[in-house]
Write an enzyme that holds these catalytic residues in place. Structure first.
Site, PDB file in Angstrom:
ATOM      1  N   MET A  27       0.836  -1.200   0.000  1.00 19.42           N
ATOM      2  CA  MET A  27       0.000   0.000   0.000  1.00 19.42           C
ATOM      3  C   MET A  27       0.874   1.256   0.000  1.00 19.42           C
ATOM      4  SD  MET A  27      -3.448  -0.922   2.014  1.00 19.42           S
ATOM      5  CE  MET A  27      -2.858  -0.651   3.665  1.00 19.42           C
ATOM      6  N   GLY A  33      11.008  -2.758   5.584  1.00 19.65           N
ATOM      7  CA  GLY A  33      10.232  -4.006   5.598  1.00 19.65           C
ATOM      8  C   GLY A  33       9.801  -4.369   4.185  1.00 19.65           C
ATOM      9  N   HIS A  34       9.205  -3.405   3.490  1.00 16.11           N
ATOM     10  CA  HIS A  34       8.803  -3.643   2.100  1.00 16.11           C
ATOM     11  C   HIS A  34      10.023  -3.951   1.236  1.00 16.11           C
ATOM     12  CE1 HIS A  34       5.593  -0.712   3.522  1.00 16.11           C
ATOM     13  NE2 HIS A  34       4.844  -1.697   3.074  1.00 16.11           N
ATOM     14  N   GLU A 148       5.649 -11.428   7.346  1.00 14.36           N
ATOM     15  CA  GLU A 148       5.113 -12.096   8.532  1.00 14.36           C
ATOM     16  C   GLU A 148       4.549 -11.072   9.522  1.00 14.36           C
ATOM     17  OE1 GLU A 148       7.923 -14.667  10.693  1.00 14.36           O
ATOM     18  OE2 GLU A 148       6.566 -16.269  10.068  1.00 14.36           O
ATOM     19  N   LYS A 149       4.905  -9.816   9.344  1.00 15.81           N
ATOM     20  CA  LYS A 149       4.335  -8.731  10.150  1.00 15.81           C
ATOM     21  C   LYS A 149       2.806  -8.841  10.186  1.00 15.81           C
ATOM     22  CE  LYS A 149       3.731  -4.268  11.470  1.00 15.81           C
ATOM     23  NZ  LYS A 149       2.617  -3.838  10.696  1.00 15.81           N
ATOM     24  N   GLN A 153      -2.805 -12.286   7.863  1.00 15.61           N
ATOM     25  CA  GLN A 153      -3.003 -12.036   6.424  1.00 15.61           C
ATOM     26  C   GLN A 153      -2.328 -13.124   5.574  1.00 15.61           C
ATOM     27  OE1 GLN A 153      -2.869  -8.036   4.345  1.00 15.61           O
ATOM     28  NE2 GLN A 153      -0.755  -8.649   4.035  1.00 15.61           N
ATOM     29  N   LEU A 184       8.630  -2.289  11.788  1.00  7.26           N
ATOM     30  CA  LEU A 184       8.449  -1.196  10.835  1.00  7.26           C
ATOM     31  C   LEU A 184       7.041  -1.261  10.260  1.00  7.26           C
ATOM     32  CD1 LEU A 184      11.835  -1.042   8.872  1.00  7.26           C
ATOM     33  CD2 LEU A 184      11.169   0.078  11.008  1.00  7.26           C
ATOM     34  N   SER A 185       6.435  -0.087  10.110  1.00  7.11           N
ATOM     35  CA  SER A 185       5.085   0.012   9.564  1.00  7.11           C
ATOM     36  C   SER A 185       4.915   1.386   8.937  1.00  7.11           C
ATOM     37  CB  SER A 185       4.056  -0.158  10.685  1.00  7.11           C
ATOM     38  OG  SER A 185       2.781   0.293  10.260  1.00  7.11           O
ATOM     39  N   ARG A 187       2.421   3.096   9.136  1.00  2.58           N
ATOM     40  CA  ARG A 187       1.692   3.922  10.099  1.00  2.58           C
ATOM     41  C   ARG A 187       2.607   4.544  11.160  1.00  2.58           C
ATOM     42  NH1 ARG A 187      -2.328  -0.100   9.048  1.00  2.58           N
ATOM     43  NH2 ARG A 187      -4.286   0.850   8.417  1.00  2.58           N
TER      44      ARG A 187
HETATM   45  P1  AMP Z   1       1.411  -2.919   3.450  1.00  9.87           P
HETATM   46  O1  AMP Z   1       1.985  -1.862   2.559  1.00  9.87           O
HETATM   47  O2  AMP Z   1       1.310  -2.522   4.876  1.00  9.87           O
HETATM   48  O3  AMP Z   1       0.149  -3.496   2.894  1.00  9.87           O
HETATM   49  O4  AMP Z   1       2.466  -4.106   3.442  1.00  9.87           O
HETATM   50  C1  AMP Z   1       2.855  -4.716   2.238  1.00  9.87           C
HETATM   51  C2  AMP Z   1       3.616  -5.958   2.557  1.00  9.87           C
HETATM   52  O5  AMP Z   1       4.796  -5.613   3.299  1.00  9.87           O
HETATM   53  C3  AMP Z   1       2.816  -6.941   3.405  1.00  9.87           C
HETATM   54  O6  AMP Z   1       3.065  -8.262   2.953  1.00  9.87           O
HETATM   55  C4  AMP Z   1       3.392  -6.709   4.784  1.00  9.87           C
HETATM   56  O7  AMP Z   1       3.284  -7.835   5.629  1.00  9.87           O
HETATM   57  C5  AMP Z   1       4.835  -6.402   4.460  1.00  9.87           C
HETATM   58  N1  AMP Z   1       5.465  -5.684   5.576  1.00  9.87           N
HETATM   59  C6  AMP Z   1       5.013  -4.549   6.152  1.00  9.87           C
HETATM   60  N2  AMP Z   1       5.801  -4.204   7.185  1.00  9.87           N
HETATM   61  C7  AMP Z   1       6.761  -5.154   7.270  1.00  9.87           C
HETATM   62  C8  AMP Z   1       7.879  -5.382   8.144  1.00  9.87           C
HETATM   63  N3  AMP Z   1       8.164  -4.562   9.152  1.00  9.87           N
HETATM   64  N4  AMP Z   1       8.656  -6.473   7.926  1.00  9.87           N
HETATM   65  C9  AMP Z   1       8.366  -7.327   6.906  1.00  9.87           C
HETATM   66  N5  AMP Z   1       7.337  -7.165   6.060  1.00  9.87           N
HETATM   67  C10 AMP Z   1       6.541  -6.101   6.230  1.00  9.87           C
END
Ligand code: AMP
Length: 277
Positions: A27, A33-34, A148-149, A153, A184-185, A187
């Site tokens: 997103m 992380g990404h 795995e965060k 899902q 990491l996020s 948000r």
């Molecule tokens: P999102 O943009 O939040 O939808 O995340 C996209 C992908 O990145 C999803 O598969 C998440 O699980 C992964 N992701 C987000 N944060 C992390 C993190 N800290 N470590 C590993 N993967 C992550």
């Protein structure tokens, strides 16, 4: 690296090349992380497609959707460095031309979606399954990479792939954390300095439960209750749930459970954070 915004442009781009295709759905508001997912995909595949799409159908809270960070320019720079070949950044109309909605009905999926995140965010996983299915149909990857965060899902996506008999492999990548332990996020950028300082307590408490379980603790309900008290001692944190679950079925673990996962959702100020160990 190419940035495409329409389904037609994506199809044209994908038609040009053969070979193995890795896909990383995101997103946006990308962080390390990404990037770790993209790097994995880069190692395994001839081509890597990353989608950047803030999917409205998975937000049960309109305010959360509105304030979700959007940083496409910076994202593109990170993705180029990480080795992506194609960035698919569509509009909402491009993904849902007929304002489609979707509701999960399959019993085996409902067993996974009705707990934890699903219980606290009604409709969230309907939207996740909808968008991931749509993106898989458009990209047709050989492998797709998830963090795995978002533990629940990944379990749900794997089940969806099995039910639909889709011909692709789901690769799960480990959680990337800040030096202080906070997962990491996207948000995290919404946290005030005080909230950011409080947030690592979530991981500290989860890691504490892990140590206790490794040392033989089997009263999981007591461990959950104590962890919530510990987290909520911090004035910036308010736990939505801590659940010690069976790592496969995601149902509450008991003494017979072989492999457990400790999952949490915590409000940090107005920002909802999730983590697991
Ligand atoms: P999102 O943009 O939040 O939808 O995340 C996209 C992908 O990145 C999803 O598969 C998440 O699980 C992964 N992701 C987000 N944060 C992390 C993190 N800290 N470590 C590993 N993967 C992550």
């Amino acid at each position: 690296m190419k940035i495409v915004k329409t389904v037609a442009q994506l199809a044209a781009e994908l038609n040009q090349n053969k070979g193995s295709l890795g896909f990383v759905p995101t997103m946006g508001a990308l962080h390390e992380g990404h990037v770790s997912l993209v790097k994995q995909a880069r190692q395994h595949n001839d081509r890597v497609v990353v989608s950047v799409f803030v999917n409205p159908t998975q937000f049960n809270d309109a305010k959360d959707l509105e304030k979700y960070p959007r940083t496409l320019e910076a994202d593109a720079a990170l993705l180029e460095q990480a080795g992506a070949d194609v960035v698919f950044a569509p509009s909402v109309e491009e993904i849902y031309p007929n304002k489609e909605s979707y509701t999960i009905t399959h019993e085996r999926l409902l067993a996974l979606t009705s707990v934890m995140e699903g219980a606290h965010r009604p409709g969230h996983f309907d939207g996740v399954v909808q968008v991931v299915g749509r993106l898989f149909d458009l990209v047709r990857p050989m492998r797709a990479y998830f963090g795995e965060k978002d533990y629940q899902q990944v379990a749900i996506i794997k089940m969806m792939v099995a039910i639909d008999k889709r011909d692709l492999t789901i690769v799960t990548c480990p959680i990337i954390r800040a030096a202080d332990g906070l997962a990491l996020s996207s948000r995290n950028t919404l946290l005030s300095p005080d909230e950011r300082a409080a947030a690592p307590n979530i991981y500290k408490v989860l890691a504490g439960i892990r140590i206790a379980i490794e040392a033989g603790e089997r009263d999981y309900r007591k461990a959950e209750k104590e962890a919530i008290l510990q987290i909520d001692k911090n004035r910036y944190l308010c736990t939505q749930y801590i659940e010690i679950v069976d790592a496969v079925t995601l149902q509450k673990a008991d003494q017979t459970t072989k492999d457990v996962r400790i999952c949490a959702a915590v409000m940090c100020g107005a920002v909802r954070l999730i983590d697991n160990v």
